[in-house]
Design an enzyme around this catalytic site. Sequence first.
Site, PDB file in Angstrom:
ATOM      1  N   GLU A  40       0.794  -0.988  -0.029  1.00 29.71           N
ATOM      2  CA  GLU A  40      -0.101  -0.073   0.012  1.00 29.71           C
ATOM      3  C   GLU A  40       0.933   1.214   0.044  1.00 29.71           C
ATOM      4  O   GLU A  40       1.564   1.666   0.910  1.00 29.71           O
ATOM      5  CB  GLU A  40      -1.035   0.142   1.363  1.00 29.71           C
ATOM      6  CG  GLU A  40      -1.820   1.343   1.450  1.00 29.71           C
ATOM      7  CD  GLU A  40      -2.398   1.326   2.612  1.00 29.71           C
ATOM      8  OE1 GLU A  40      -2.933   2.454   3.110  1.00 29.71           O
ATOM      9  OE2 GLU A  40      -2.687   0.242   3.139  1.00 29.71           O
ATOM     10  N   ARG A  44       0.039  10.306  -0.105  1.00 35.84           N
ATOM     11  CA  ARG A  44       0.397  11.388   1.049  1.00 35.84           C
ATOM     12  C   ARG A  44       1.679  12.246   0.493  1.00 35.84           C
ATOM     13  O   ARG A  44       2.064  13.054   1.084  1.00 35.84           O
ATOM     14  CB  ARG A  44       0.739  11.142   2.406  1.00 35.84           C
ATOM     15  CG  ARG A  44      -0.416  10.146   2.864  1.00 35.84           C
ATOM     16  CD  ARG A  44      -0.062   9.736   4.230  1.00 35.84           C
ATOM     17  NE  ARG A  44      -0.911   8.562   4.658  1.00 35.84           N
ATOM     18  CZ  ARG A  44      -0.911   8.007   5.859  1.00 35.84           C
ATOM     19  NH1 ARG A  44       0.185   8.372   6.798  1.00 35.84           N
ATOM     20  NH2 ARG A  44      -1.722   6.907   6.148  1.00 35.84           N
ATOM     21  N   THR A  68      -4.664   5.919   1.381  1.00 31.25           N
ATOM     22  CA  THR A  68      -5.159   7.425   1.404  1.00 31.25           C
ATOM     23  C   THR A  68      -6.098   7.982   0.397  1.00 31.25           C
ATOM     24  O   THR A  68      -6.052   9.131   0.068  1.00 31.25           O
ATOM     25  CB  THR A  68      -4.166   8.382   1.823  1.00 31.25           C
ATOM     26  OG1 THR A  68      -3.001   7.438   2.585  1.00 31.25           O
ATOM     27  CG2 THR A  68      -4.634   9.738   2.825  1.00 31.25           C
ATOM     28  N   LYS A 126     -11.280  -1.634   6.762  1.00 29.43           N
ATOM     29  CA  LYS A 126      -9.813  -1.422   7.462  1.00 29.43           C
ATOM     30  C   LYS A 126     -10.554  -0.527   8.642  1.00 29.43           C
ATOM     31  O   LYS A 126     -11.354   0.343   8.696  1.00 29.43           O
ATOM     32  CB  LYS A 126      -9.061  -0.094   6.493  1.00 29.43           C
ATOM     33  CG  LYS A 126      -8.064   0.217   7.335  1.00 29.43           C
ATOM     34  CD  LYS A 126      -7.094   0.966   6.722  1.00 29.43           C
ATOM     35  CE  LYS A 126      -7.135   2.552   6.598  1.00 29.43           C
ATOM     36  NZ  LYS A 126      -6.284   3.332   6.099  1.00 29.43           N
TER      37      LYS A 126
END
Length: 205
Positions: A40, A44, A68, A126
């Site tokens: 992952e 960001r 994200t 999640k």
Amino acid sequence: MKLPDVLKLAPVVPVLIIEDVDKAVPLARALVKGGLKALEVTLRTPVALECIRRIAGEVEDGVAGAGTIINPAMREEAHRAGAKFGVSPGLIGNEDFDDGPLPLLPGIATATELMAGLEAGYSYFKLFPANIVGGVGALKAFASPFPQATFCPTGGVSLENAPDYLALPNVICVGGSWVAPADAVRDGDWDRITALAKQAAALGR
């Protein structure tokens, strides 16, 4: 590849914040060598999408994902970059379950959010931030009223507490950043990262 297949590749999904695009491929190769194939890359940093492109194109056994993701446009951008799965810290408004072309693992923190996610058609979530919203205790509490939900807890998960999460029947894997320490990435200490990945991959189910 379906989302459950991705999440079953290893007990830990590395959560990666990559600042230097030239580190992406050797970092991914070090993690895959250690047995962690689903990666992952969080969106960001300015180079995150390019990192995903390079991992997807150059790391043969790696499965690049994007983290994200907070809106549909980011999900589409991640797909175009070559990501095979997406992860969100929450539920994206007006986004019902869609397993392709970029299956999404949405984040939840409460029973109300979990109910909204189930209503939207999701069954994999999640739990985030896991250590803040109740951790193992919260997942045990969710198990009875929500037997159709399966989780990947992320946030505060470590080598020490990951086994407690992985022992739960409603947990398929965990997400963690400890397998790629910032100093090891900065210094290009790929052997250390491979060793950490091997430790994580051996946590078992």
